[in-house]
Design an enzyme around this catalytic site. Sequence first.
Site, PDB file in Angstrom:
ATOM      1  N   ASP A 107      25.285  63.528  25.495  1.00  0.00           N
ATOM      2  CA  ASP A 107      25.804  62.871  26.686  1.00  0.00           C
ATOM      3  C   ASP A 107      26.701  63.902  27.372  1.00  0.00           C
ATOM      4  O   ASP A 107      27.164  64.858  26.736  1.00  0.00           O
ATOM      5  CB  ASP A 107      26.604  61.638  26.260  1.00  0.00           C
ATOM      6  N   ASP A 135      29.935  59.347  23.284  1.00  0.00           N
ATOM      7  CA  ASP A 135      31.269  58.802  23.052  1.00  0.00           C
ATOM      8  C   ASP A 135      31.501  57.453  23.717  1.00  0.00           C
ATOM      9  O   ASP A 135      32.506  56.808  23.451  1.00  0.00           O
ATOM     10  CB  ASP A 135      32.325  59.775  23.584  1.00  0.00           C
ATOM     11  N   ASP A 152      26.527  54.635  25.124  1.00  0.00           N
ATOM     12  CA  ASP A 152      25.817  55.537  24.214  1.00  0.00           C
ATOM     13  C   ASP A 152      25.425  54.840  22.910  1.00  0.00           C
ATOM     14  O   ASP A 152      24.607  55.376  22.150  1.00  0.00           O
ATOM     15  CB  ASP A 152      26.690  56.751  23.870  1.00  0.00           C
TER      16      ASP A 152
END
Length: 633
Positions: A328, A527, A531
Amino acid sequence: MNKKQRNRRNRIAISLVCFLVLMILELTGVLDGVHGFVLFVIYFIPYIIVGNDVIIKAAKNIRNGQVFDENFLMMIATFAAFGLGLFGDTQYSEALAVMLFYQIGEAFQDYAVGQSRASITEMMAIAPESAFVLNGDETEEVDPEDVEIGSVVVVRPGDKVPLDGVVIEGESFIDTSALTGESVPRRVSEGDDIISGCVNGEGMLKVKVTKEYDDSTVAKILELVENASARKAVLENFVTRFARVYTPIVTIGAALLAVAMPLVFGLSWSDGIERACNFLIVSCPCALVISVPLGFFGGIGAASKVGVLVKGSNFLEAAASLDTMVFDKTGTLTKGEFKVSKLVPAEGVSEDELIELAAYGEAFATHPIGKSILEAAKDKEIDKSRLEDVVNLTGKGTSAMLDGKSLLVGSRKLLDENEIEDVSGVYGSEMGTITFVSYDEKYKGYIVVSDTIKDEARESIAELKREGVKKAVMLTGDRKAAAETVAGELGLDVVRYELLPADKIEEVEELIEGNRNTGSKLGYVGDGINDAPVLMRADVGFAMGSLGSDAAIEAADIVLMDDDLRKLPLIIKIAKRTMRIVKSNIAFAIGVKLLILVLSALGLVSMWYAVFGDVGVSIICIINSMRVLKFKQ
């Protein structure tokens, strides 16, 4: 050392002294004239002293229908050896030595397991025993589990922080090494978040509690540690299944050997039984059953020393085979510290009007982009009563009615869907996230919110590739220009942009499908709350434990407690080292045992070789497993 271990140590010491004395007497010929039964008693007493628990366990297991285990093998082999000794066909010293060295091996195993648990036990010590709750001018000592959200706790110098919260008074340095592996203390002052399990330095702190104990960082860490051993690696499961099948097979094989040697090859019954005893002793699967789980446990312990929590040995095994690493962007590769860097109003619109409209659109925002816009507009008076029908559109932005007129704040896609003026040509190659604003169905301009790349990100990705990761991928909801700028700077292989949470799952599915035929694994690092589904879908999910959301930490398989990306290549190194050690143990143990089994069946080796094939091999494998704990950064 517990009571059981002390008892075993004392019994081993007594029996070992007796064994050494008897060996000296035997070598000097003092025992040559002693009657057979008396000699039996002399050796059998230290045998019972050191081996009584093994015999009791074997008897209980037989009673419960669990016949074939190492206790049964030791009991049968040594009883048979003592029985043959009555007829003068073998030495009692060998029978005593088998049980004595087996117990020494077990004691060594206890020590090794204790050493492997030591680093994880340190993690368990982070749990605070009490919290000092402020009531007026007085403090009351209570159990952390009884403290409610909103309470104010006093953290004295040297105390552990009992619960997660925000510092409302005081300034100090806190030691986070037990959680993150980071030895440098972190400074905290009024307004800073603080997590449970850290140790306060010299300053007095007052902390407003933001989470109950069960939801706090320290409680979640302890839960992860306690559950880690429940998730077995493929190799561990193989060894467990192998031992269940292997042990009864060799027991039956030993019985057939004892009968076949006299009947088929014409040997004496005592010779056949002696070979069968050797066969039983060396076939004990202790080396595998002990060393393989110990190796994985050591790997998890080594990871915890550097501030990485691994939820199970299966994830450590998978981490050693990672071929693709997916990231990410926001809060993972970047710091997640957003600031409005540019205001670009449409013609006839002022910057003040643009930021005020955007602030109304983000009035209820909880995500970093929205918070940064609200921070930039903090001098504006936002009257939320003017807002109606506020709708958060995941991955797109916010739709609301402001003074009865439509307000859209979010992505270009949001404006396109509502047929607002085409904005494709109004912005250039902006470095950051663009938030568009329209009001009363008219385009009002855009705001650039920038984030900064983490200092260690490029170094970590380069190190991952040196560790065998062939493809580094970034998935982000950002637009193309911002995503490609970050990807280029970090040396990423693939970048996918303008993705919704569901799109990320599809991208990961495609990558996993591509890896299916090669047997390699995919890791995902994230995080945020969005996600969590992708972390669960990946072969190995890595979550940021400090800045990461609770949902991401819960969904992940491995947690980086200090959000340091340099821990990613480090945990892969630990995983690979663990797998090398575990595989070498399996190969060595099976190889040596098979060799001595064959030699025993042919009568070419004595019981002393069988003792080495069991106890010696076990100790060598245990020592080898402990090497993973010596891992250095």
